[in-house]
Design a protein around this motif. Structure first.
Motif, short mmCIF file in Angstrom:
data_model
loop_
_atom_site.label_atom_id
_atom_site.label_comp_id
_atom_site.label_asym_id
_atom_site.label_seq_id
_atom_site.Cartn_x
_atom_site.Cartn_y
_atom_site.Cartn_z
N ILE A 117 21.28 5.71 -9.20
CA ILE A 117 21.25 5.89 -10.64
C ILE A 117 20.82 4.58 -11.31
O ILE A 117 20.93 3.51 -10.74
N GLU A 172 22.45 4.75 -16.82
CA GLU A 172 23.39 5.80 -16.43
C GLU A 172 24.72 5.21 -15.99
O GLU A 172 25.78 5.81 -16.21
N ARG A 213 26.75 4.70 -19.10
CA ARG A 213 27.25 5.98 -19.63
C ARG A 213 28.46 6.46 -18.83
O ARG A 213 29.47 6.89 -19.41
N ARG A 214 28.37 6.39 -17.51
CA ARG A 214 29.47 6.86 -16.68
C ARG A 214 30.71 5.98 -16.82
O ARG A 214 31.84 6.46 -16.78
#
Length: 324
Positions: free
Chosen positions: A152, A156, A159-160
């Protein structure tokens, strides 16, 4: 017609600074950054292959956005540990403005990806984890959040991290570019530039922030997954950020303020005081000497060459020389 910020009473802060902002009409707060000279200083002192420099620059942009959010004296560290060609990235931010960074990589594997045309950030990182650590000092407990790296992007990852660690709806955009300039007929000179934008949905009513439960990955077959419709304001904010092009984040002629006005002027964007960022390392001759003082006689002998001990900082490349 070009946007004249001064006519709007807005003074651009320039490069190497993070600008916090709020879009109250969408219940959004965020930060945006444009980096130039600081990237050139950090990357210029290392002889990293271009894809490694680009990846580290992206991590510096992300750390700038996250580290400047600290409301106390402390440190924010972003560090990856993976099985990929770039086995480790470390970006360290110390309040209020000091940032430093370095990378560890397998040159042969990196060159192999470059030759194959597959030296993407995801391929360079490979599988492992990314740790974000907040250190408030020796008398306070450290906080660390981990995100699995499994092909990823760093966008990302962020975001996670916020989804799982903070439960705050978050959207992130990162971009890095190379700027070529020519003066008086000389050969073009390359310099690094980068930018980033982070927004978070923070309405007064906490129930508006609800998110779907994280899929455990081992739910029985036929189980009904949990979905929640996103708030309309957050859907609109994300849609606006999705329109941002990489060139808008990396072009020095597009100020942070210009970008924010383009995105949010219809909803009303409020700017807060900018936080400058500086290329600063915490190494010193005294600190290195204290480390060497704890070496055994055999260890001192092992690092002595021609009667001298030379220790080079991995972050800033400063060499400290001592006699035996």
């Amino acid at each position: 017609m070009a946007l004249n910020l001064e006519e709007l009473g807005i003074k651009p802060v320039g490069l190497d600074a993070v600008r916090p902002f709020a879009v109250e009409g969408l219940d959004v707060r965020g930060r945006s950054v444009a980096l130039g000279p600081i990237l050139q200083k950090i990357l210029g002192r290392h002889d990293y292959p271009e894809p490694v420099s680009r990846l580290l620059a992206e991590a510096i942009v992300l750390t700038s956005l996250l580290g400047t959010s600290l409301k106390f004296d402390g440190r924010f560290t972003l560090q990856t540990q993976t099985q990929g060609p770039v086995s480790m990235l470390v970006v360290d931010f110390e309040t209020p403005d000091a940032i430093r960074a370095c990378a560890t990589f397998d040159a042969e594997r990196v060159v192999g990806l470059i030759d194959a045309g597959t030296a993407t950030p995801e391929a360079l990182l490979g599988h492992g984890h990314l740790a974000m650590t907040i250190d408030q000092g020796k008398h306070m407990q450290r906080y660390q959040g981990l995100v699995e790296l499994n092909g990823i992007s760093l966008e990302e990852v962020a975001r996670r991290y916020f989804e799982r660690s903070e439960q705050i709806p978050t959207e992130v955009r990162l971009a890095v570019g190379e700027l070529y300039t020519r003066q008086d007929g000389d050969a073009p000179v390359k310099s690094w530039t980068g930018g980033g934008l982070l927004i978070q949905f923070l309405p007064e009513a906490p129930e508006r922030m609800r998110q779907a439960d994280i899929d455990p990955g081992d739910a029985p077959e036929g189980a009904v997954r949990h979905f929640i419709d996103e708030d309309d304001a957050w859907v609109e904010a994300k849609a606006l950020v999705d329109t941002v092009k990489d060139v808008e984040l990396t072009d020095p002629e597009v100020s942070v303020e210009t970008l924010l006005y383009r995105l949010f002027h219809e909803r009303g964007v409020r700017l807060f005081d900018a936080q400058p960022i500086a290329d600063k390392c915490r190494c010193s001759r005294d600190k290195v000497a204290n480390v060497l003082a704890n070496f055994s006689a055999d260890e001192v002998e092992a690092v002595t060459v021609d009667g001298k001990i030379v220790v080079t900082c991995e972050f800033c490349s400063t060499a400290y020389e001592f006699d035996r």
